[in-house]
Motif scaffolding. Structure first.
Motif, PDB file in Angstrom:
ATOM      1  N   VAL A 169      29.692  25.507   8.578  1.00 12.90           N
ATOM      2  CA  VAL A 169      29.851  24.320   7.733  1.00 12.90           C
ATOM      3  C   VAL A 169      30.319  23.105   8.539  1.00 12.90           C
ATOM      4  O   VAL A 169      29.683  22.043   8.520  1.00 12.90           O
ATOM      5  N   GLU A 170      31.427  23.254   9.246  1.00 16.54           N
ATOM      6  CA  GLU A 170      31.993  22.107   9.962  1.00 16.54           C
ATOM      7  C   GLU A 170      31.100  21.653  11.111  1.00 16.54           C
ATOM      8  O   GLU A 170      30.996  20.456  11.390  1.00 16.54           O
ATOM      9  N   THR A 171      30.449  22.599  11.785  1.00 16.28           N
ATOM     10  CA  THR A 171      29.588  22.233  12.914  1.00 16.28           C
ATOM     11  C   THR A 171      28.366  21.448  12.445  1.00 16.28           C
ATOM     12  O   THR A 171      27.985  20.442  13.050  1.00 16.28           O
ATOM     13  N   VAL A 172      27.752  21.910  11.345  1.00 20.48           N
ATOM     14  CA  VAL A 172      26.612  21.170  10.794  1.00 20.48           C
ATOM     15  C   VAL A 172      27.073  19.803  10.304  1.00 20.48           C
ATOM     16  O   VAL A 172      26.386  18.790  10.537  1.00 20.48           O
ATOM     17  N   ALA A 173      28.225  19.753   9.639  1.00 18.99           N
ATOM     18  CA  ALA A 173      28.739  18.470   9.149  1.00 18.99           C
ATOM     19  C   ALA A 173      28.966  17.501  10.305  1.00 18.99           C
ATOM     20  O   ALA A 173      28.674  16.301  10.193  1.00 18.99           O
ATOM     21  N   THR A 174      29.471  17.995  11.408  1.00 17.11           N
ATOM     22  CA  THR A 174      29.704  17.142  12.575  1.00 17.11           C
ATOM     23  C   THR A 174      28.399  16.600  13.129  1.00 17.11           C
ATOM     24  O   THR A 174      28.265  15.388  13.378  1.00 17.11           O
ATOM     25  N   LEU A 175      27.424  17.471  13.328  1.00 13.96           N
ATOM     26  CA  LEU A 175      26.156  17.052  13.936  1.00 13.96           C
ATOM     27  C   LEU A 175      25.405  16.077  13.039  1.00 13.96           C
ATOM     28  O   LEU A 175      24.940  15.025  13.491  1.00 13.96           O
ATOM     29  N   VAL A 176      25.283  16.409  11.754  1.00 14.89           N
ATOM     30  CA  VAL A 176      24.577  15.515  10.824  1.00 14.89           C
ATOM     31  C   VAL A 176      25.358  14.221  10.640  1.00 14.89           C
ATOM     32  O   VAL A 176      24.781  13.132  10.569  1.00 14.89           O
ATOM     33  N   GLY A 177      26.673  14.323  10.592  1.00 13.87           N
ATOM     34  CA  GLY A 177      27.498  13.120  10.450  1.00 13.87           C
ATOM     35  C   GLY A 177      27.326  12.164  11.609  1.00 13.87           C
ATOM     36  O   GLY A 177      27.303  10.936  11.426  1.00 13.87           O
ATOM     37  N   GLU A 178      27.196  12.694  12.816  1.00  8.96           N
ATOM     38  CA  GLU A 178      26.977  11.835  13.975  1.00  8.96           C
ATOM     39  C   GLU A 178      25.629  11.127  13.898  1.00  8.96           C
ATOM     40  O   GLU A 178      25.493   9.972  14.313  1.00  8.96           O
ATOM     41  N   SER A 179      24.648  11.801  13.330  1.00  6.10           N
ATOM     42  CA  SER A 179      23.339  11.180  13.135  1.00  6.10           C
ATOM     43  C   SER A 179      23.441   9.991  12.175  1.00  6.10           C
ATOM     44  O   SER A 179      22.867   8.919  12.414  1.00  6.10           O
ATOM     45  N   GLY A 183      23.216   5.477  12.583  1.00  4.79           N
ATOM     46  CA  GLY A 183      22.347   4.569  11.850  1.00  4.79           C
ATOM     47  C   GLY A 183      21.338   5.205  10.919  1.00  4.79           C
ATOM     48  O   GLY A 183      20.642   4.492  10.194  1.00  4.79           O
ATOM     49  N   ALA A 184      21.215   6.523  10.891  1.00  2.26           N
ATOM     50  CA  ALA A 184      20.247   7.164  10.004  1.00  2.26           C
ATOM     51  C   ALA A 184      20.659   6.980   8.548  1.00  2.26           C
ATOM     52  O   ALA A 184      21.792   7.271   8.183  1.00  2.26           O
ATOM     53  N   ARG A 185      19.746   6.520   7.737  1.00  2.00           N
ATOM     54  CA  ARG A 185      19.991   6.369   6.306  1.00  2.00           C
ATOM     55  C   ARG A 185      19.076   7.268   5.491  1.00  2.00           C
ATOM     56  O   ARG A 185      19.017   7.174   4.266  1.00  2.00           O
ATOM     57  N   GLU A 186      18.380   8.129   6.195  1.00  2.00           N
ATOM     58  CA  GLU A 186      17.470   9.085   5.566  1.00  2.00           C
ATOM     59  C   GLU A 186      17.510  10.355   6.433  1.00  2.00           C
ATOM     60  O   GLU A 186      17.017  10.365   7.555  1.00  2.00           O
ATOM     61  N   ARG A 207      25.585  18.519   3.312  1.00  3.14           N
ATOM     62  CA  ARG A 207      26.040  17.700   2.186  1.00  3.14           C
ATOM     63  C   ARG A 207      27.441  17.145   2.422  1.00  3.14           C
ATOM     64  O   ARG A 207      27.762  16.042   1.971  1.00  3.14           O
ATOM     65  N   GLN A 208      28.260  17.892   3.133  1.00  9.41           N
ATOM     66  CA  GLN A 208      29.584  17.387   3.483  1.00  9.41           C
ATOM     67  C   GLN A 208      29.461  16.140   4.361  1.00  9.41           C
ATOM     68  O   GLN A 208      30.191  15.149   4.166  1.00  9.41           O
ATOM     69  N   ALA A 209      28.521  16.150   5.284  1.00 12.10           N
ATOM     70  CA  ALA A 209      28.311  14.984   6.151  1.00 12.10           C
ATOM     71  C   ALA A 209      27.862  13.769   5.340  1.00 12.10           C
ATOM     72  O   ALA A 209      28.331  12.642   5.575  1.00 12.10           O
ATOM     73  N   LEU A 210      26.976  13.990   4.372  1.00 12.09           N
ATOM     74  CA  LEU A 210      26.531  12.871   3.530  1.00 12.09           C
ATOM     75  C   LEU A 210      27.716  12.269   2.774  1.00 12.09           C
ATOM     76  O   LEU A 210      27.870  11.035   2.728  1.00 12.09           O
ATOM     77  N   ARG A 211      28.539  13.121   2.177  1.00 10.49           N
ATOM     78  CA  ARG A 211      29.688  12.630   1.419  1.00 10.49           C
ATOM     79  C   ARG A 211      30.661  11.866   2.321  1.00 10.49           C
ATOM     80  O   ARG A 211      31.150  10.788   1.949  1.00 10.49           O
ATOM     81  N   GLN A 212      30.952  12.435   3.476  1.00 10.53           N
ATOM     82  CA  GLN A 212      31.925  11.813   4.369  1.00 10.53           C
ATOM     83  C   GLN A 212      31.472  10.440   4.857  1.00 10.53           C
ATOM     84  O   GLN A 212      32.305   9.597   5.200  1.00 10.53           O
ATOM     85  N   HIS A 213      30.160  10.203   4.875  1.00 10.27           N
ATOM     86  CA  HIS A 213      29.643   8.926   5.371  1.00 10.27           C
ATOM     87  C   HIS A 213      29.055   8.068   4.253  1.00 10.27           C
ATOM     88  O   HIS A 213      28.353   7.085   4.524  1.00 10.27           O
ATOM     89  N   GLY A 214      29.350   8.437   3.003  1.00 18.25           N
ATOM     90  CA  GLY A 214      28.956   7.603   1.871  1.00 18.25           C
ATOM     91  C   GLY A 214      27.468   7.484   1.673  1.00 18.25           C
ATOM     92  O   GLY A 214      26.978   6.449   1.182  1.00 18.25           O
ATOM     93  N   LEU A 215      26.714   8.547   2.033  1.00 17.18           N
ATOM     94  CA  LEU A 215      25.263   8.522   1.887  1.00 17.18           C
ATOM     95  C   LEU A 215      24.865   9.421   0.725  1.00 17.18           C
ATOM     96  O   LEU A 215      25.223  10.604   0.679  1.00 17.18           O
TER      97      LEU A 215
END
Length: 338
Positions: A169-179, A183-186, A207-215
């Motif tokens: 969970v946390e590793t995927v959230a980190t990688l997607v969050g960095e994306s 600048g990725a909005r999609e 989904r955690q990454a999306l929430r953390q970055h307001g997407l």
């Protein structure tokens, strides 16, 4: 009639001119205990060596109630992550425990998985490690009375069977969050069977990454089917057909799904076009050879194997119920400045 000759311990005894009992004692390591002469031991061992004979494991298992084998059930060997797990487990099983690993594949098919487990149990393996292909706890609980059973790589909810899985969970959230931070909005997500714990964990991280970055997640961002290469191909093909372009960022939930995505990209555009950012769960050295950068989450196969085997042997020796464990993963950055 078969052309192959199957020697028995009676044949070795006859060729060495000793009794069956004497041959059995020598070949099973009891010569010293029963004071069998060195000359007799040497003669029996030489005959066995000349005829490439080893004692029957089945007979030994009946005497000792141990076969010195551990069974492993994995979905398939074409998935490099599962192959790496099997390789790590085979080495550790042999080198650390002096046990042999016996492997069967399920092809992500519950019926074939059950048949594979039954086959291993019928061959008297001392313990069983399973990468489950369903979330149905009842399919596995019945085997717990027969032998030590541990889940690896995936867990089954509502099951008391111990598990050793990657902390995804946390590793995927980190990688997607960095994306997203770049600048990725999609961000499109391609995943496997939603009933599997690995799929739920990876999607939860996304989904955690999306929430953390307001997407906010869009309806055409998340797609789940299975972990087959063909599914990656079809999901990417379908998304491209609808949008006539690649997404700004894409996360593939497994290396096999990524393989399918890359196959479509090659067939359609000879790899000249690609998502702006590509990410995957699981890694492969061939990703270093592509004309674009793909960041990958690397599972620790050695740790997954080590803790899975430790759980099995803890149960086998009656040391109490072992604790389930989450094994950390790490990210392999290939993008510039990662």
């Amino acid at each position: 009639m078969t052309q192959f000759e199957r020697l028995t311990i009676d044949d070795i005894a006859r060729l060495a001119k000793v009794s069956r009992t004497t041959a059995s004692m020598v070949l099973n390591g009891y010569a010293e205990r029963y004071r069998i002469s060195a000359a007799t031991v040497e003669r029996v061992l030489q005959v066995a060596k000349d005829h490439h004979f080893t004692p029957s494991q089945s007979a030994r298992a009946l005497r000792t109630r141990r076969s010195n084998t551990i069974g492993l059930v994995i979905p398939d060997l074409t998935n490099s992550a599962h192959a790496a797990l099997a390789q790590a487990m085979e080495w550790q099983c042999r080198e650390r425990y002096q046990y042999q690993l016996v492997l069967v594949t399920s092809d992500e098919n519950p019926v074939r998985e059950t048949e594979g487990i039954a086959h291993l149990v019928s061959h008297q393996v001392d313990g069983l490690i399973v990468v489950p292909c369903t979330g149905d706890a009842k399919r596995y609980e019945k085997w717990m009375k027969r032998l030590p059973l541990v889940f690896a790589d995936r867990r089954v909810e509502e099951s008391s069977i111990p598990y050793v899985v990657t902390d995804a969970v946390e590793t995927v959230a980190t990688l997607v969050g960095e994306s997203i931070a770049r600048g990725a909005r999609e961000v499109v997500y391609l995943g496997g069977q939603p009933e599997l714990s690995a799929s739920r964990d990876r999607l939860a991280g996304y989904r955690q990454a999306l929430r953390q970055h307001g997407l906010e997640e869009r309806p055409d961002w998340v797609f789940e089917r299975d972990y087959q290469r063909e599914s990656g191909y079809e999901l990417m093909k379908s998304w491209f057909a609808e949008h006539q372009r690649y997404p700004q960022a894409l996360f593939a939930g497994s290396i096999t799904l990524l393989e399918g995505v890359l196959q479509f990209m090659n067939d359609a555009h000879q790899l000249a076009q690609a998502p702006g950012q590509l990410m995957t769960f699981d890694d492969h050295k061939l990703l270093d050879c592509l004309p674009f950068k793909i960041d990958a989450i690397i599972q620790d196969s050695a740790q997954l194997a080590e803790h899975s085997l430790r759980c099995v042997f803890s149960l086998l020796e009656g040391d109490g119920e072992p604790d389930s464990r989450l094994v950390p993963a790490r990210i392999r950055y290939r993008r510039s400045g990662g």
